[in-house]
Motif scaffolding. Sequence first.
Motif, short mmCIF file in Angstrom:
data_model
loop_
_atom_site.label_atom_id
_atom_site.label_comp_id
_atom_site.label_asym_id
_atom_site.label_seq_id
_atom_site.Cartn_x
_atom_site.Cartn_y
_atom_site.Cartn_z
N MET A 109 -1.74 83.69 0.34
CA MET A 109 -1.36 82.43 0.26
C MET A 109 -1.38 81.66 1.54
SD MET A 109 2.22 82.98 -2.05
CE MET A 109 2.38 84.68 -1.18
N GLU A 110 -1.91 80.41 1.65
CA GLU A 110 -1.93 79.66 2.70
C GLU A 110 -1.09 78.30 2.80
OE1 GLU A 110 -5.84 78.61 3.81
OE2 GLU A 110 -6.82 80.57 2.62
N PHE A 111 -0.41 78.04 3.90
CA PHE A 111 0.53 76.94 3.90
C PHE A 111 0.32 76.24 4.90
CE2 PHE A 111 2.72 80.38 1.45
CZ PHE A 111 3.34 79.57 0.51
N GLU A 112 0.37 74.90 4.77
CA GLU A 112 0.21 73.78 5.99
C GLU A 112 1.83 73.68 6.57
OE1 GLU A 112 -1.58 69.63 6.00
OE2 GLU A 112 0.54 69.37 5.45
N HIS A 113 2.02 73.91 7.73
CA HIS A 113 3.42 74.10 8.16
C HIS A 113 3.59 73.16 9.39
CE1 HIS A 113 7.44 75.21 9.42
NE2 HIS A 113 6.88 75.84 10.58
N LEU A 114 4.42 72.03 9.67
CA LEU A 114 4.46 71.26 10.69
C LEU A 114 3.28 70.45 10.98
CD1 LEU A 114 6.46 73.39 13.12
CD2 LEU A 114 7.53 71.82 11.60
N GLY A 115 2.77 70.12 9.83
CA GLY A 115 1.39 69.52 9.76
C GLY A 115 0.12 70.21 10.38
N ALA A 116 0.30 71.26 10.65
CA ALA A 116 -0.91 72.38 10.81
C ALA A 116 -1.42 73.11 9.71
CB ALA A 116 -0.55 73.10 12.10
N ARG A 117 -2.36 73.43 9.72
CA ARG A 117 -3.35 74.47 8.76
C ARG A 117 -4.16 75.54 9.22
NH1 ARG A 117 -6.38 70.99 3.92
NH2 ARG A 117 -4.55 69.39 3.78
N SER A 168 0.66 80.90 7.45
CA SER A 168 1.25 79.58 7.70
C SER A 168 1.19 78.83 9.00
CB SER A 168 2.85 80.00 7.25
OG SER A 168 3.70 78.71 7.51
N GLY A 169 0.87 77.74 8.71
CA GLY A 169 0.67 77.02 9.87
C GLY A 169 -0.37 76.98 10.86
N ASP A 170 -0.14 76.80 12.36
CA ASP A 170 -1.41 76.66 13.04
C ASP A 170 -2.08 77.87 13.58
OD1 ASP A 170 -2.90 76.32 15.26
OD2 ASP A 170 -1.63 75.33 16.61
N VAL A 171 -2.70 78.70 12.56
CA VAL A 171 -3.05 80.09 12.82
C VAL A 171 -4.71 80.12 12.69
CG1 VAL A 171 -3.14 82.38 11.64
CG2 VAL A 171 -1.03 81.09 11.42
N THR A 172 -5.35 80.76 13.56
CA THR A 172 -6.55 80.96 13.40
C THR A 172 -6.95 82.43 13.47
OG1 THR A 172 -7.00 79.06 15.23
CG2 THR A 172 -8.83 80.70 15.01
N ILE A 173 -7.68 82.85 12.46
CA ILE A 173 -8.15 84.12 12.15
C ILE A 173 -9.77 84.10 12.23
CG2 ILE A 173 -8.22 85.94 10.14
CD1 ILE A 173 -5.67 84.74 9.43
N ALA A 224 3.10 80.58 11.94
CA ALA A 224 3.19 79.85 13.32
C ALA A 224 4.45 79.07 13.22
CB ALA A 224 1.76 79.27 13.55
N GLU A 225 5.37 79.18 14.04
CA GLU A 225 6.44 78.40 13.70
C GLU A 225 6.76 77.32 14.83
OE1 GLU A 225 8.78 78.94 11.49
OE2 GLU A 225 8.03 80.72 10.49
N GLY A 226 5.50 76.72 15.27
CA GLY A 226 5.60 75.71 16.31
C GLY A 226 4.53 75.93 17.30
N SER A 227 4.13 77.15 17.83
CA SER A 227 3.06 77.36 18.67
C SER A 227 2.06 78.29 17.83
CB SER A 227 3.69 78.36 19.65
OG SER A 227 4.82 77.67 20.59
N PRO A 228 0.83 78.25 18.60
CA PRO A 228 -0.29 78.93 17.39
C PRO A 228 -0.34 80.20 17.72
CG PRO A 228 -0.90 78.07 19.79
CD PRO A 228 0.36 77.60 19.55
#
Length: 199
Positions: A1-9, A25-30, A44-48
């Motif tokens: 499951m993928e989520f946009e969090h704090l405007g980051a995908r 979730s969020g600003d994650v690069t895989i 990612a709770e606010g940092s990448p």
Amino acid sequence: MEFEHLGARPRISSGAVVAPSAVISGDVTIGDGCQILHGAVITAEGSPIVLGENVIVMENALVRASSVHAARIGSHSLVGPMASVAGATIADQVFLASGTRVFNGARVGEGSEVRVNAVVHLRTVLPARSVVPIGWVAVGDPVEILAPDQHERIWELQHDLDFPGYVFGLDRDTPDLMVQLTERYGAALARHRHDRRLD
């Protein structure tokens, strides 16, 4: 499951495989060739968060970045089942065995092994090709690697690393520490109410 969090995908390489029950979730690069197995959570709770190439995150492992501590896992590294990496930097070719814990601000050097249920404490620097034995604790910079029965020495080193101050911005001697901690942290985590599922 993928989520946009704090405007980051999340940004997931087409060559990576993410199990349907994993949460990204969020600003994650895989990166390419990564394998994210069932029940894993990468949030990612606010940092990448950045995973290099061919990283394996096994079942029920957690990779978390906070608002001030990014998380990075180098290429060809493995995060074992039920392991946890919180706001830490893991170099290339690192093995984090089942149940390991790596805390905020820690750095684990290239080619290191953190064995079953071992801990790399916050702000600890583990040099390249280090080994933390099963159930042992690595703490400090310069690092000391200690058996779990050496609690007094672990606490002596850990106390100066200031977990509540470093992670939560709170003074350890605050009379209502847990009240302030849970209210402040809870408010930050409540931002998930605005998350948007992408898949």
